[in-house]
Design an enzyme around this catalytic site. Structure first.
Site, PDB file in Angstrom:
ATOM      1  N   SER A 142       0.865  -1.190   0.000  1.00  0.00           N
ATOM      2  CA  SER A 142       0.000   0.000   0.000  1.00  0.00           C
ATOM      3  C   SER A 142       0.890   1.225   0.000  1.00  0.00           C
ATOM      4  CB  SER A 142      -0.884   0.022   1.256  1.00  0.00           C
ATOM      5  OG  SER A 142      -1.447   1.311   1.428  1.00  0.00           O
ATOM      6  N   TYR A 155      -1.224  -0.483  10.286  1.00  0.00           N
ATOM      7  CA  TYR A 155      -1.402  -0.915   8.887  1.00  0.00           C
ATOM      8  C   TYR A 155      -0.148  -0.597   8.082  1.00  0.00           C
ATOM      9  CZ  TYR A 155      -3.598  -1.101   4.224  1.00  0.00           C
ATOM     10  OH  TYR A 155      -3.911  -1.391   2.915  1.00  0.00           O
TER      11      TYR A 155
HETATM   12  N1  LIG Z   1      -8.696  -0.887  -0.882  1.00  0.00           N
HETATM   13  C1  LIG Z   1      -7.665  -0.058  -0.780  1.00  0.00           C
HETATM   14  O1  LIG Z   1      -7.817   1.188  -0.737  1.00  0.00           O
HETATM   15  C2  LIG Z   1      -6.269  -0.603  -0.748  1.00  0.00           C
HETATM   16  C3  LIG Z   1      -5.221   0.278  -1.017  1.00  0.00           C
HETATM   17  C4  LIG Z   1      -3.917  -0.198  -0.971  1.00  0.00           C
HETATM   18  C5  LIG Z   1      -3.691  -1.521  -0.666  1.00  0.00           C
HETATM   19  N2  LIG Z   1      -4.733  -2.351  -0.419  1.00  0.00           N
HETATM   20  C6  LIG Z   1      -4.416  -3.739  -0.080  1.00  0.00           C
HETATM   21  O2  LIG Z   1      -4.899  -4.568  -1.096  1.00  0.00           O
HETATM   22  C7  LIG Z   1      -5.206  -5.865  -0.566  1.00  0.00           C
HETATM   23  C8  LIG Z   1      -6.627  -6.227  -0.982  1.00  0.00           C
HETATM   24  O3  LIG Z   1      -7.493  -5.263  -0.403  1.00  0.00           O
HETATM   25  P1  LIG Z   1      -8.985  -5.037  -0.928  1.00  0.00           P
HETATM   26  O4  LIG Z   1      -9.231  -3.584  -0.835  1.00  0.00           O
HETATM   27  O5  LIG Z   1      -9.208  -5.777  -2.181  1.00  0.00           O
HETATM   28  O6  LIG Z   1      -9.772  -5.724   0.290  1.00  0.00           O
HETATM   29  P2  LIG Z   1     -11.166  -6.563   0.299  1.00  0.00           P
HETATM   30  O7  LIG Z   1     -12.058  -6.090  -0.765  1.00  0.00           O
HETATM   31  O8  LIG Z   1     -11.616  -6.527   1.715  1.00  0.00           O
HETATM   32  O9  LIG Z   1     -10.676  -8.047  -0.055  1.00  0.00           O
HETATM   33  C9  LIG Z   1      -9.765  -8.698   0.787  1.00  0.00           C
HETATM   34  C10 LIG Z   1      -9.645 -10.142   0.367  1.00  0.00           C
HETATM   35  O10 LIG Z   1      -8.689 -10.766   1.257  1.00  0.00           O
HETATM   36  C11 LIG Z   1      -9.283 -11.954   1.761  1.00  0.00           C
HETATM   37  N3  LIG Z   1      -8.748 -12.299   3.088  1.00  0.00           N
HETATM   38  C12 LIG Z   1      -8.769 -11.531   4.200  1.00  0.00           C
HETATM   39  N4  LIG Z   1      -8.262 -12.240   5.241  1.00  0.00           N
HETATM   40  C13 LIG Z   1      -7.939 -13.458   4.754  1.00  0.00           C
HETATM   41  C14 LIG Z   1      -7.409 -14.634   5.343  1.00  0.00           C
HETATM   42  N5  LIG Z   1      -7.088 -14.704   6.643  1.00  0.00           N
HETATM   43  N6  LIG Z   1      -7.204 -15.714   4.547  1.00  0.00           N
HETATM   44  C15 LIG Z   1      -7.510 -15.663   3.229  1.00  0.00           C
HETATM   45  N7  LIG Z   1      -8.021 -14.587   2.620  1.00  0.00           N
HETATM   46  C16 LIG Z   1      -8.245 -13.495   3.389  1.00  0.00           C
HETATM   47  C17 LIG Z   1     -10.770 -11.658   1.798  1.00  0.00           C
HETATM   48  O11 LIG Z   1     -11.542 -12.834   1.774  1.00  0.00           O
HETATM   49  P3  LIG Z   1     -12.144 -13.545   3.086  1.00  0.00           P
HETATM   50  O12 LIG Z   1     -12.491 -12.477   4.081  1.00  0.00           O
HETATM   51  O13 LIG Z   1     -13.310 -14.298   2.545  1.00  0.00           O
HETATM   52  O14 LIG Z   1     -11.059 -14.460   3.572  1.00  0.00           O
HETATM   53  C18 LIG Z   1     -10.933 -10.910   0.477  1.00  0.00           C
HETATM   54  O15 LIG Z   1     -11.072 -11.818  -0.593  1.00  0.00           O
HETATM   55  C19 LIG Z   1      -5.001  -5.744   0.933  1.00  0.00           C
HETATM   56  O16 LIG Z   1      -3.733  -6.230   1.270  1.00  0.00           O
HETATM   57  C20 LIG Z   1      -5.072  -4.252   1.173  1.00  0.00           C
HETATM   58  O17 LIG Z   1      -4.338  -3.885   2.318  1.00  0.00           O
HETATM   59  C21 LIG Z   1      -6.018  -1.927  -0.463  1.00  0.00           C
END
Ligand SMILES: NC(=O)c1ccc[n+]([C@@H]2O[C@H](COP(=O)([O-])OP(=O)(O)OC[C@H]3O[C@@H](n4cnc5c(N)ncnc54)[C@H](OP(=O)(O)O)[C@@H]3O)[C@@H](O)[C@H]2O)c1
Length: 239
Positions: A142, A155
């Protein structure tokens, strides 16, 4: 010819958000894609989206904080899809709040998923990639790793850890045919924000598909090139 034809990708966090968009985009470039997350319902929807994109999908319910499940995940990918060319670690969670008001235990889940599980998953994927002398690992960190956002200390620590881990791992395996890159997105409009109060304007965020494009580019470069760090921001700079 599709850029990733004949290749096999594994995407963690593929049930929703960035991971799901990455899975669909890799499939659209010809990769067979294994999708990992905990929610079976999300995985089923994501696998259907991959198939709609003309791809082959293998949905595997996994909690990435459980080391044995991660090892079994990689074994299942190898046994059912035959190889492993691309790993994208997009499983992650986010919780924000000032350090002074936090309990240390509040940080454990984030450290476990965002940092330790990335390390364990990379390690598990390295075995087959080193044997093949070919592979690309892309970790989703991130922009919080490198820009200070008040309330995001824990985070940010997990994400800075992923950046440091990725840099060192790239150094360790670059001469063995394995590339390691890390992508640092700014705010992306995904379900991650649903639980976060005071979220920025979601209409101004990146789309998950934007991140997926960067990941596909990193994964599909010719063997002689490696894109090791991508900072991807919404055009008006929202973090
Ligand atoms: N959204 C943003 O603004 C943003 C910006 C920069 C970076 N990121 C990073 O990008 C990544 C994805 O984020 P996102 O925004 O796509 O989040 P999201 O929509 O909440 O999706 C997160 C995914 O991770 C899975 N997950 C969470 N805990 C898990 C576990 N213990 N085992 C297996 N799977 C797990 C969730 O599925 P389950 O809960 O079903 O397991 C879900 O499929 C993260 O690392 C986040 O920090 C996000």
């Amino acid at each position: 010819m599709s850029a990733l034809a004949g290749q096999v990708a594994l995407v963690t966090g593929a049930g929703r958000g960035i991971g799901r968009a990455v899975a669909v985009a890799l499939a659209a470039e010809g990769a067979a894609v294994a999708l990992a997350a905990r929610s079976r319902a999300d995985l089923a929807e994501a696998a259907a989206a991959v198939k709609d994109a003309g791809g082959r999908a293998l949905a595997i319910p996994v909690d990435v904080t459980q080391d044995a499940e991660v090892e079994a995940l990689v074994e299942q990918v190898l046994s059912e899809l035959g190889r492993l060319d691309v790993l994208v670690t997009a499983a992650g969670v986010a919780a924000f709040g000032p350090v002074a008001g936090a309990k240390p235990a509040d940080w454990d889940a984030m450290l476990a998923v965002n940092l330790r599980a990335v390390m364990v998953t990379c390690r598990a994927a390295l075995g087959p990639m080193l044997r093949q002398r070919r592979g690309t690992i892309i970790n989703v960190a991130s922009i919080a790793a490198v820009r200070a956002i008040a309330g995001g200390a824990a985070y940010a620590a997990t994400k800075a850890g992923v950046v440091a881990w990725s840099r060192v791992l790239a150094e360790e395996v670059r001469h063995e045919g394995v590339r390691v890159g890390v992508v640092l997105p700014g705010a992306v409009d995904t379900p991650l924000w649903d639980q976060i109060s005071g979220a920025p304007d979601r209409a101004r965020m990146l789309r998950p598909e934007d991140v997926a494009r960067a990941v596909v580019l990193m994964a599909s470069l010719p063997d002689g090139a490696t894109m090791e760090e991508v900072r991807l921001l919404p055009a008006d700079g929202i973090l």
